[in-house]
Enzyme design. Structure first.
Site, short mmCIF file in Angstrom:
data_model
loop_
_atom_site.label_atom_id
_atom_site.label_comp_id
_atom_site.label_asym_id
_atom_site.label_seq_id
_atom_site.Cartn_x
_atom_site.Cartn_y
_atom_site.Cartn_z
N PRO A 276 0.82 -1.22 0.00
CG PRO A 276 -0.93 -1.60 1.48
CD PRO A 276 0.37 -2.20 1.00
CB CYS A 277 1.72 3.48 -2.60
SG CYS A 277 0.27 3.71 -3.67
CD GLN A 278 -3.52 3.78 -0.63
OE1 GLN A 278 -2.69 3.04 -0.11
NE2 GLN A 278 -4.43 3.34 -1.48
N GLY A 279 0.30 5.86 2.23
CA GLY A 279 1.08 6.47 3.29
C GLY A 279 2.37 7.09 2.83
CG PHE A 280 5.30 5.14 1.19
CD1 PHE A 280 6.03 5.38 2.34
CD2 PHE A 280 4.99 3.83 0.87
CE1 PHE A 280 6.44 4.33 3.15
CE2 PHE A 280 5.40 2.78 1.67
CZ PHE A 280 6.13 3.02 2.81
#
Length: 350
Positions: A76-80
């Site tokens: 998951p990339c939303q946090g980056f």
């Protein structure tokens, strides 16, 4: 070569792998709607594990000695994401799911792995995640190569950058494919052949009613007579009125102040809000395009799911499942298949 897709989403990376000649046999995806879409388009031999990856146990995959094994995926990339400053730190537990990718690489010991993420992972906490990930893979004996690639350089009609780490267990240093910008695909080439729609259009299937004007559109259509998922969110009349004031390439700044009074301070709006796509350029990033209110280049409405899928390089025979909101999320989260295909083709040659 046999593939295992982790954090598969709707299956954009798998589609690229399959197109390159990789037999994707095992898949892991938490979201039930994305999993439903995946299984509507692909049939992995060992199935799809539709649950938290932390519960997934590696299983024996049978393959001949001359068949290689590759693990690929994007945690998951939303946090980056650079647009998500609130949770862009080491305290966000989802930012540590890359540990599960590393765990399964250690358990399966594939010949290759391909790790994908957003550009923001390079910047989060001063690059600590990229450093940690690379160190973990190298301690497992993998030779790693990394690069930030532009999707537009691989035939995707979108200005989207993705970061890749590719690892080899046999000591090979992976050479990334070369980006080619001599023939950029524009929004007009990508979607202008699709039927015109009204605000809130909800027909699940529409027939094509225009001649194909570009080789890209022709490749997306294949031999189909029509397409699914050409659906549009219904916006209220105020939003549609705002759309009418925005030219190609314009954004909220083109909207009269009298139509923006519900904003406490409209001057602080993000430049990506109310963006009308330019016909003669690749699209801006197709992320949460409903929330950002990306506007069709010539029609006063938002993008349809199929138009967004075209801008991601999904062919028209790829069907998305779930309500329109879930379909939009799946498209926005996906790795562009044509970008993934180039990565895998280059890997197979090596």
């Amino acid at each position: 070569m046999i593939g295992i897709d982790l954090f598969s989403g709707a299956g954009g990376m798998s589609l690229g792998a399959l197109s390159a000649g990789i037999d994707v046999q095992q898949v892991v995806e938490l979201d039930k709607y994305a999993a439903s879409t995946y299984l509507a388009n692909h049939t992995p031999k060992y199935g799809l594990f539709n649950d938290d990856i932390r519960k997934f146990k590696s299983s024996k995959i049978k393959h001949r000695d001359n068949e290689g094994l590759i693990i690929f995926g994007g945690p998951p990339c939303q946090g980056f994401s650079t647009s998500n400053q609130r949770t862009r730190s080491s305290s966000n537990v989802n930012n540590w799911l890359f540990e599960e990718f590393v765990r399964l690489v250690e358990e399966y010991r594939p010949d290759w792995f391909v790790f994908e993420n957003v550009k923001g992972i390079l910047e989060t906490e001063g690059g600590v995640f990229v450093q940690r990930i690379t160190e973990r893979f190298e301690k497992l004996g993998y030779t790693t190569s990394a690069k930030l690639l532009s999707a537009a350089g691989f035939g995707v009609p979108q200005k989207r950058n993705r970061y890749f780490i590719v690892g080899s267990l046999n000591g090979t240093t992976y050479d990334f494919p070369t980006e080619k910008f001599d023939k950029i695909i524009t929004v007009q080439e990508a979607i202008s052949d699709l039927p015109a729609l009204v605000n809130g259009a909800s027909d699940c299937y529409v027939t094509y009613n225009k001649n194909i004007k570009s080789s890209y559109a022709k490749s997306m259509r294949g031999k189909l007579k029509g397409c699914h998922n050409h659906l549009v969110t219904r916006n209220n009349s105020l939003i549609i009125e705002r759309y009418k004031h925005i030219p190609n390439g314009g954004n909220w700044e083109n909207i009269p102040d009298s139509l923006m009074r519900n904003y406490a301070d409209s001057s602080r709006c993000h430049t990506g809000i109310y963006r009308r796509l330019s016909l003669d350029e690749p699209s801006v990033v197709i992320g949460n395009y409903r929330k950002n209110m990306l506007i069709h280049p010539t029609q006063d409405r938002g993008l349809s799911v199929r138009e967004a899928a075209r801008l991601q390089s999904f062919p028209d025979d790829f069907i998305f499942k779930g309500s329109i909101g879930f379909q939009q999320q799946q498209v926005g989260n996906a790795v562009p298949p044509l970008l993934a295909k180039s990565i895998f083709q280059s890997l197979l040659k090596q």
